[in-house]
Write a protein that holds these residues in place. Structure first.
Motif, short mmCIF file in Angstrom:
data_model
loop_
_atom_site.label_atom_id
_atom_site.label_comp_id
_atom_site.label_asym_id
_atom_site.label_seq_id
_atom_site.Cartn_x
_atom_site.Cartn_y
_atom_site.Cartn_z
N VAL A 157 0.84 -1.20 0.00
CA VAL A 157 0.00 0.00 0.00
C VAL A 157 0.87 1.25 0.00
O VAL A 157 0.66 2.19 -0.78
CB VAL A 157 -0.94 -0.01 1.22
CG1 VAL A 157 -1.68 1.32 1.34
CG2 VAL A 157 -1.94 -1.15 1.12
N ILE A 196 -2.83 6.58 -0.01
CA ILE A 196 -2.59 5.46 0.90
C ILE A 196 -3.75 5.23 1.85
O ILE A 196 -4.07 4.08 2.18
CB ILE A 196 -1.28 5.71 1.69
CG1 ILE A 196 -0.07 5.62 0.77
CG2 ILE A 196 -1.15 4.73 2.86
CD1 ILE A 196 1.21 6.11 1.41
N PRO A 199 -6.91 2.36 1.17
CA PRO A 199 -6.56 0.94 1.35
C PRO A 199 -5.97 0.65 2.72
O PRO A 199 -6.13 -0.47 3.24
CB PRO A 199 -5.52 0.69 0.23
CG PRO A 199 -5.00 2.04 -0.12
CD PRO A 199 -6.12 2.98 0.09
#
Length: 271
Positions: A157, A196, A199
């Motif tokens: 991620v 970021i 997720p």
């Protein structure tokens, strides 16, 4: 005649949330009115603190390790990139439950042996006591298993979010004379966090659910308290209905909080 804006507003109304809140309130009233369900809830709710503790600590550690692995994967060193890729691919290929058992019953004893070997001189001098396997609690073994398991997913991620930042801005920061650390802290990470966060929030919610796996080690979380009560009372339907209800409250509540945070960050960026 309704305008397109009003029609869109009506269609965007979160009817699912209204239905979920209605069901949650109705369930809460039913639980409070029923002596049996109230007793089950009081027993199972004792594990909420452990569930929250395991999730928060494991996620914080996993995020720190994941960020480090992501930076290794983006470094100029070929060896660091290969080590990061090896870690991510191997850890992601092992089921969390298997990793939990391995850390608890193989990794922890191996760590104790290695620790005692490294600190043997200090132990001989009486400055440090010998570490025993039973000194490493099952709670922390579970936390480390979740930390290691999720760090591999979280590193991907972070890597994707960092790579989404335009290279032109990084080149401009280089031209201004900023160091690599300054570029990351001032330019890259503040922009990457918007990519970021969604997720990362999903992983946090998923960890809340996966934290139920620690019950296989006897850790007194929500699931374990439910297992103990159901085994003693044979009230399996009532008990696991309450367990599911508590997890739904936690996960849906977290999802809504994270969604509100995303909207706030998006609004700040647009301003």
């Amino acid at each position: 005649m309704p305008t397109p804006a009003s029609s869109t507003a009506k269609s965007d109304f979160p009817w699912w949330l209204a239905a979920a809140v209605t069901l949650a309130v109705a369930a809460a009233i039913f639980i409070a009115a029923s002596d049996l369900y109230a007793q089950v809830f009081a027993t199972v709710a004792k594990g909420i603190g452990i569930t929250v503790f395991v999730t928060v600590v494991a996620f914080a550690l996993a995020s720190a390790i994941g960020l480090g692995i992501a930076l290794m994967g983006l470094s100029n060193s070929r060896w660091l990139r290969q080590i990061a890729r090896f870690y991510v691919e191997i850890i992601r290929g092992v089921p969390i439950l298997v990793l939990l058992f391995w850390i608890a019953f193989a990794g922890a004893p191996a760590f104790v042996v290695a620790w005692n070997a490294l600190t043997a001189p200090l132990q001989s001098a009486g400055l440090l006591g010998e570490l025993l396997v039973r000194d490493v609690s099952l709670l922390w073994r579970a936390i480390m298993a979740l930390t290691i398991g999720y760090s591999a997913f979280i590193s991907e991620v972070f890597r994707a979010g960092i790579q989404a930042v335009e290279k032109g801005q990084i080149e401009a920061a280089k031209a201004l004379g900023l160091t690599r650390a300054q570029r990351f802290r001032l330019i890259v990470f503040p922009q990457a966090i918007r990519t970021i966060l969604p997720p990362l929030g999903n992983d946090f919610v998923a960890m809340v659910k996966d934290s139920s796996l620690v019950s296989v080690l006897g850790v007194a979380d929500i699931t374990q308290m439910g297992k103990i009560y159901a085994a003693g009372s044979f009230r399996f339907f009532e008990t696991y209905s309450i367990v599911a209800y508590i997890y739904l409250i936690l996960t849906v509540g977290l999802s809504l909080a994270l969604r509100a945070l995303e909207k706030r960050l998006r609004r700040q960026h647009e301003e």
